[in-house]
Design a protein around this motif. Structure first.
Motif, PDB file in Angstrom:
ATOM      1  N   GLU A 152      31.945  28.350  36.852  1.00 48.97           N
ATOM      2  CA  GLU A 152      33.144  27.558  37.068  1.00 48.97           C
ATOM      3  C   GLU A 152      34.263  28.496  37.483  1.00 48.97           C
ATOM      4  N   ASP A 153      34.646  28.435  38.730  1.00 48.14           N
ATOM      5  CA  ASP A 153      35.655  29.358  39.252  1.00 48.14           C
ATOM      6  C   ASP A 153      37.009  29.178  38.587  1.00 48.14           C
ATOM      7  N   SER A 154      37.267  28.006  38.056  1.00 47.66           N
ATOM      8  CA  SER A 154      38.595  27.757  37.481  1.00 47.66           C
ATOM      9  C   SER A 154      38.814  28.518  36.186  1.00 47.66           C
ATOM     10  N   ILE A 155      37.744  28.800  35.450  1.00 48.97           N
ATOM     11  CA  ILE A 155      37.904  29.475  34.157  1.00 48.97           C
ATOM     12  C   ILE A 155      37.135  30.782  34.076  1.00 48.97           C
ATOM     13  N   ASP A 156      36.080  30.973  34.842  1.00 52.74           N
ATOM     14  CA  ASP A 156      35.267  32.179  34.741  1.00 52.74           C
ATOM     15  C   ASP A 156      35.899  33.319  35.515  1.00 52.74           C
ATOM     16  N   ASP A 157      35.650  34.539  35.019  1.00 48.18           N
ATOM     17  CA  ASP A 157      36.161  35.743  35.650  1.00 48.18           C
ATOM     18  C   ASP A 157      35.089  36.336  36.560  1.00 48.18           C
ATOM     19  N   ASP A 158      35.536  37.154  37.460  1.00 51.24           N
ATOM     20  CA  ASP A 158      34.641  37.842  38.379  1.00 51.24           C
ATOM     21  C   ASP A 158      34.094  39.078  37.670  1.00 51.24           C
ATOM     22  N   HIS A 159      32.782  39.089  37.412  1.00 47.96           N
ATOM     23  CA  HIS A 159      32.205  40.193  36.646  1.00 47.96           C
ATOM     24  C   HIS A 159      32.055  41.464  37.473  1.00 47.96           C
ATOM     25  N   THR A 160      32.330  41.427  38.759  1.00 48.37           N
ATOM     26  CA  THR A 160      32.260  42.644  39.574  1.00 48.37           C
ATOM     27  C   THR A 160      33.551  43.445  39.546  1.00 48.37           C
ATOM     28  N   VAL A 161      34.606  42.906  38.938  1.00 48.62           N
ATOM     29  CA  VAL A 161      35.907  43.579  38.877  1.00 48.62           C
ATOM     30  C   VAL A 161      35.976  44.393  37.589  1.00 48.62           C
ATOM     31  N   SER A 162      36.695  45.505  37.647  1.00 49.77           N
ATOM     32  CA  SER A 162      36.730  46.437  36.515  1.00 49.77           C
ATOM     33  C   SER A 162      37.385  45.855  35.274  1.00 49.77           C
ATOM     34  N   ASN A 163      38.297  44.888  35.423  1.00 55.55           N
ATOM     35  CA  ASN A 163      38.984  44.336  34.254  1.00 55.55           C
ATOM     36  C   ASN A 163      38.235  43.158  33.641  1.00 55.55           C
ATOM     37  N   TYR A 164      36.970  42.998  33.992  1.00 50.31           N
ATOM     38  CA  TYR A 164      36.182  41.894  33.436  1.00 50.31           C
ATOM     39  C   TYR A 164      36.005  42.110  31.934  1.00 50.31           C
ATOM     40  N   GLY A 165      36.297  41.055  31.169  1.00 49.35           N
ATOM     41  CA  GLY A 165      36.172  41.127  29.722  1.00 49.35           C
ATOM     42  C   GLY A 165      37.461  41.414  28.992  1.00 49.35           C
ATOM     43  N   TYR A 166      38.537  41.723  29.709  1.00 54.28           N
ATOM     44  CA  TYR A 166      39.821  41.996  29.071  1.00 54.28           C
ATOM     45  C   TYR A 166      40.678  40.734  29.081  1.00 54.28           C
ATOM     46  N   ASN A 167      41.357  40.514  27.969  1.00 55.15           N
ATOM     47  CA  ASN A 167      42.266  39.378  27.828  1.00 55.15           C
ATOM     48  C   ASN A 167      43.684  39.874  27.602  1.00 55.15           C
ATOM     49  N   GLY A 168      44.620  39.084  28.049  1.00 55.67           N
ATOM     50  CA  GLY A 168      46.020  39.304  27.735  1.00 55.67           C
ATOM     51  C   GLY A 168      46.486  38.296  26.696  1.00 55.67           C
ATOM     52  N   TRP A 169      47.551  38.634  25.983  1.00 52.89           N
ATOM     53  CA  TRP A 169      48.093  37.747  24.948  1.00 52.89           C
ATOM     54  C   TRP A 169      49.441  37.217  25.414  1.00 52.89           C
ATOM     55  N   LEU A 170      49.750  36.002  24.995  1.00 52.30           N
ATOM     56  CA  LEU A 170      51.057  35.434  25.320  1.00 52.30           C
ATOM     57  C   LEU A 170      51.551  34.592  24.145  1.00 52.30           C
ATOM     58  N   ILE A 171      52.842  34.685  23.925  1.00 54.73           N
ATOM     59  CA  ILE A 171      53.517  33.978  22.831  1.00 54.73           C
ATOM     60  C   ILE A 171      54.783  33.367  23.400  1.00 54.73           C
TER      61      ILE A 171
END
Length: 896
Positions: A152-171
């Protein structure tokens, strides 16, 4: 068949913060109902994470723990799992009757425990059956989640990019409501634990929530989980909606000519905020690519920058002034802040992070050497193309986890269950560290590089390539590495950086690292403490964006001084206090040893005991080790104090900025609460530094006492040496007296033995029978007495020696005087003679020589006078003889 209904006895201390954590914590048999109860966005995040796990399992399918392993880790895990299940199925037949007997004998809580064990064994007994296999299939996620593995392109990340698996936080905070959930399709979770993928946050230009806003009723806080300069540049560019910003590269890229400045143009808002003096120019070491990665650090600083004007046509939403947060009446000010702070890491994870950075550094040096070699063989354009092609090949091959050899493990469990759990932990470790591994591999040597975490020693000795030995001398490491406790977890103190930007007085962007491989919730994480704090405070305490920034700074500063967190973080102050107490105890022991040695030295001990004490006093191994331990502890305390000093300096600049903006406050809420909070925070930082200073002061006193002890031991050794020297001098006197006795005896017997031998000779003058024995004895004793008395007088009487040598010197001087006068008189007579007399004398002398030479068979050269014998030879030194020397030569011929 009934599903597994046994409840867990272990309660996870980490609270569940989102749907994904709740899904993982639930039993497989309960996950279907739990998933059905989730909302749409929560189901999306569960599907996304399940697909990520599936991708990582496939990604590591070819990984081996070492090159010597014949099969992959995943195959080995499956084999261990099968072996353990088969053994458990066999043993449960033997254990069930035993459990039945135990149930009949026991009662109360013990009986309940045995009943639980019986339910587990009955479930294990069903493992080989077809019904259990069907049950496993029914509880698998793909059986009740439709389209689980469809992308699902709307929610899934591109696993070929180096930042795959990293999340940001927001408050997000809203005026009058406090913390609220950000309703956004890319965000998941609830306040204050809302997350968003870094790929969506930074690179989804259409839907990212990181946009500039003029809404004064809301405060937003975005956080990046790494000190990655590239992420920060992309985040600021996304905030201002700019894509063509360019930044000054660091010195290493200029040297390698990989940075080509373009034509001058008007600066974008991103370039103004991240200008060189506040970004690349602040890097320690000038960003030299040849320095160790841990040397990178942004120098501590806090600065004000005017906010750029809002976009044309952008109007802030209409709102009542009482429902707005503080904002300046004139042009808003942006705040830039860089500050170091203390944190910690598990030593094994630190070793793995160091290995990844070392491997990446070697690859970068290889690539750089390849570029230099290729530059000599072709044009610059072809060099760049070949270098990029080779870099892509390296990223696609050598950076794969399957190619990384960590070395053969030193220990592997042998039991089926132990082997299964051990290999499962290795696979979990790879999955947990995958994101950090990729981040380092791709961003450690990029034009805007990653700033990795650094230990306390790496922060201070930032030019040293390897500080492993120094890291293991940390007080915290030695306190947490207890050899007697197999479950001890060694930890080390780390120095991290807080990067913080306050934009338009309603948005905060921060960046600081998380611990290595912490993809799951980390109760000791700094951002977790910030989220817990913001989730627990009253909304009235947040009156401006600066209150929010001060909370972030405070949580970073007090990591080791917040004793309310029951997690694995080391109690640094207590550990240092304990180490100081231990060193003081060793110092006291050393003083007691010294006191016992001094007491023994003051007694009347023989020389052998004194020498033993001397050797013991020269051995300062124990005192030196204690002194080095004390010095090492003081050095660590001083480094930590320096960090708090930098924090105080940064906070002082921040307070000055608040005071400058306070005069321009607008609305019912001004900056007085923020100023009061800033002043209180500065005092808290000073108290933390003073606490460390008090520890250093205590240890400094111990160090001074140890140095005094070493000085006293040196003085003690000098006293012992002096005492031993006195004793040896006394012995030398005794030995000298013995030698004198032998000398005196020799003086007595030597003349007697001489005369006895003399008269015993077979000489005609002595042994014809005319000399009586009495006469011989008289001669012997009289002459011997004279010689003995003279010898003793010369040996032991100073006056006699003086008189003898004075008389000898007078006789010698008189003889020299007489000889000198005679020679002078002869020379005077010859000098006064006439030439004719000298001629006659020489002729007569020649005749005498001819007669003597004829007798000896030697012919004298014709015409040669005695004066000219050897006349053909050059005079010594090339000088002619003087008249006095000529006269002396004639005198010698005359004598002959």
């Amino acid at each position: 068949m009934q599903p597994y209904i046994v409840e867990d006895q272990y309660a996870d201390p980490v609270p569940i913060i989102d749907a994904w954590a709740a899904f993982l914590a639930a039993r497989f048999s309960k996950r279907k109902d739990l998933y059905a109860s989730f909302s749409g966005p929560e189901k999306e995040i569960v599907r996304k994470e399940l697909r990520r796990i599936g991708f990582l399992r496939d990604y590591f399918s070819g990984h081996r723990l070492s090159q010597s392993d014949r099969i992959t880790l995943l195959e080995s895990l499956q084999r261990a799992h099968t072996t353990w299940r088969e053994r458990a199925s066999r043993r449960c037949k033997e254990d069930l009757p035993r459990i039945e007997v135990e149930i009949a004998r026991s009662s109360g809580t013990r009986r309940q425990q045995h009943n639980r064990d019986r339910l587990i064994l009955k479930q294990v007994q069903q493992w080989p059956t077809q019904q259990y296999t069907s049950l496993q299939r029914s509880v698998a996620p793909d059986s009740y989640i439709e389209g689980l593995y469809s992308q699902e392109d709307s929610i899934d990340d591109d696993h070929t990019v180096s930042n795959y698996g990293y999340n940001g936080w927001l408050i997000q905070f809203e005026k009058g409501k406090g913390g609220v959930d950000l309703d956004h399709p890319l965000c998941h979770g609830r306040f204050p634990h809302q997350k968003i993928a870094v790929q969506k946050l930074l690179y989804d230009k259409k839907q990212t929530p990181l946009r500039r806003s003029q809404d004064r009723t809301k405060l937003r806080y975005f956080h990046l989980q790494a000190n990655n300069m590239k992420w920060v540049e992309d985040a600021i560019s996304r905030y201002y909606g700019e894509d063509d910003s360019r930044f000054d590269a660091h010195r290493g890229l200029h040297q390698r000519k990989l940075f080509q400045p373009g034509a001058k143009k008007s600066e974008s808002n991103t370039e103004k905020l991240l200008k060189r003096e506040l970004w690349h120019g602040q890097e320690r070491g000038g960003g030299d690519s040849h320095m160790p990665p841990h040397s990178r650090q942004i120098r501590p600083r806090c600065a004000l920058i005017p906010s750029p004007p809002p976009n044309q046509g952008a109007k802030p939403p209409a709102a009542c002034a009482t429902h707005e947060y503080h904002h300046s009446s004139s042009q808003p000010q942006d705040v830039v802040l860089f500050m170091p702070y203390l944190h910690w890491e598990i030593e094994k994870r630190l070793v793995r992070m160091t290995n990844v950075m070392r491997k990446t550094r070697l690859e970068n040096e290889e690539e750089f050497a390849y570029e230099r070699l290729s530059k000599r063989k072709g044009t610059w354009g072809s060099v760049v193309d070949r270098a990029r092609a080779r870099a892509q090949r390296m990223n696609s091959t050598t950076s794969e986890f399957g190619e990384w050899d960590e070395g053969s493990p030193s220990w592997r469990p042998q039991s089926p269950l132990g082997s299964y759990l051990w290999q499962a932990s290795k696979l979990y470790q790879l999955i947990d560290e995958a994101a950090d591994w990729r981040l380092i591999t791709n961003h450690l040597y990029s034009p805007s590089p990653l700033h990795p975490r650094r230990t306390l020693e790496q922060y201070y000795y930032w030019t040293a390539d390897d500080t492993t030995q120094r890291d293991r001398q940390q007080v915290v490491y030695r306190a947490t590495q207890m050899r007697s406790d197999p479950e001890a977890i060694p930890r080390v103190v780390m120095v991290d950086q807080l990067w913080l930007w306050i934009l338009d007085e309603n948005t905060i962007l921060s960046a600081f690292p998380r611990r290595w491989g912490r993809n799951k919730p980390d109760p000791s994480a700094v951002h977790r403490a910030i989220r817990d704090h913001l989730g627990a405070i009253d909304h009235a305490q947040i009156t401006s964006v600066y209150d929010l920034a001060l909370i972030i700074i405070d949580e970073c500063s007090k990591v080791f001084f917040d004793r309310t967190k029951p997690d694995l973080r080391p109690e640094v102050v207590d550990m240092f206090s304990s180490a100081i107490s231990s060193i003081s105890e060793k110092k006291t022991d050393a003083y007691e040893r010294f006191g016992r040695d001094v007491k023994r030295m003051n007694t009347q001990d023989p020389l052998q005991t004194a020498e033993e004490l001397l050797r013991k006093s020269l051995n300062i191994k124990f005192e030196w080790s204690v002194l080095m331990e004390a010095q090492n502890l003081i050095d660590q305390l001083q480094i930590m104090q320096e960090i708090f000093t930098q924090q105080i300096t940064v906070m002082g600049d921040f307070e000055k900025a608040l005071r400058a903006m306070s005069s321009e406050s607008q609305g019912p809420s001004d900056l007085k609460p923020a100023l009061a909070r800033a002043a209180a925070l500065i005092e808290d930082m000073k108290l933390r530094r003073d606490e460390l200073w008090n520890l250093e002061k205590r240890q400094a006193n111990t160090r001074s006492q140890l140095r005094e002890l070493l000085d006293m031991k040196q003085q003690q050794s000098g006293i012992i040496e002096a005492k031993a020297a006195i004793r040896r001098a006394d012995e030398s006197v005794v030995q000298g007296r013995s030698i004198v006795v032998f000398t005196v005896v020799t003086i007595f017997f030597l003349p007697l033995s001489f005369f006895a031998t003399f008269f015993g000779m077979n000489a005609q003058e002595l042994n014809e029978g005319y000399m009586r024995l009495s006469t011989q004895l008289v001669y012997m004793f009289v002459l011997s007495s004279i010689v003995i008395c003279a010898s003793l007088a010369l040996a032991f009487n100073t006056w006699a020696r003086t008189a003898f040598f004075s008389a000898f010197r007078a006789i010698f001087d008189a003889a020299n005087k007489v000889g000198g006068k005679q020679s002078a008189r002869t020379a005077t007579q010859l000098s006064n003679a006439s030439p004719r007399a000298l001629r006659e004398f020489m002729i007569e002398k020649r005749r005498e020589l001819e007669i003597r030479d004829q007798e000896n068979g030697v012919a004298l050269a014709s015409g040669a006078l005695p004066l000219h014998r050897n006349a053909g030879a050059e005079p010594q030194g090339g000088r002619r003889p003087s008249r006095a020397s000529t006269i002396a030569n004639m005198w010698r011929w005359k004598s002959v």
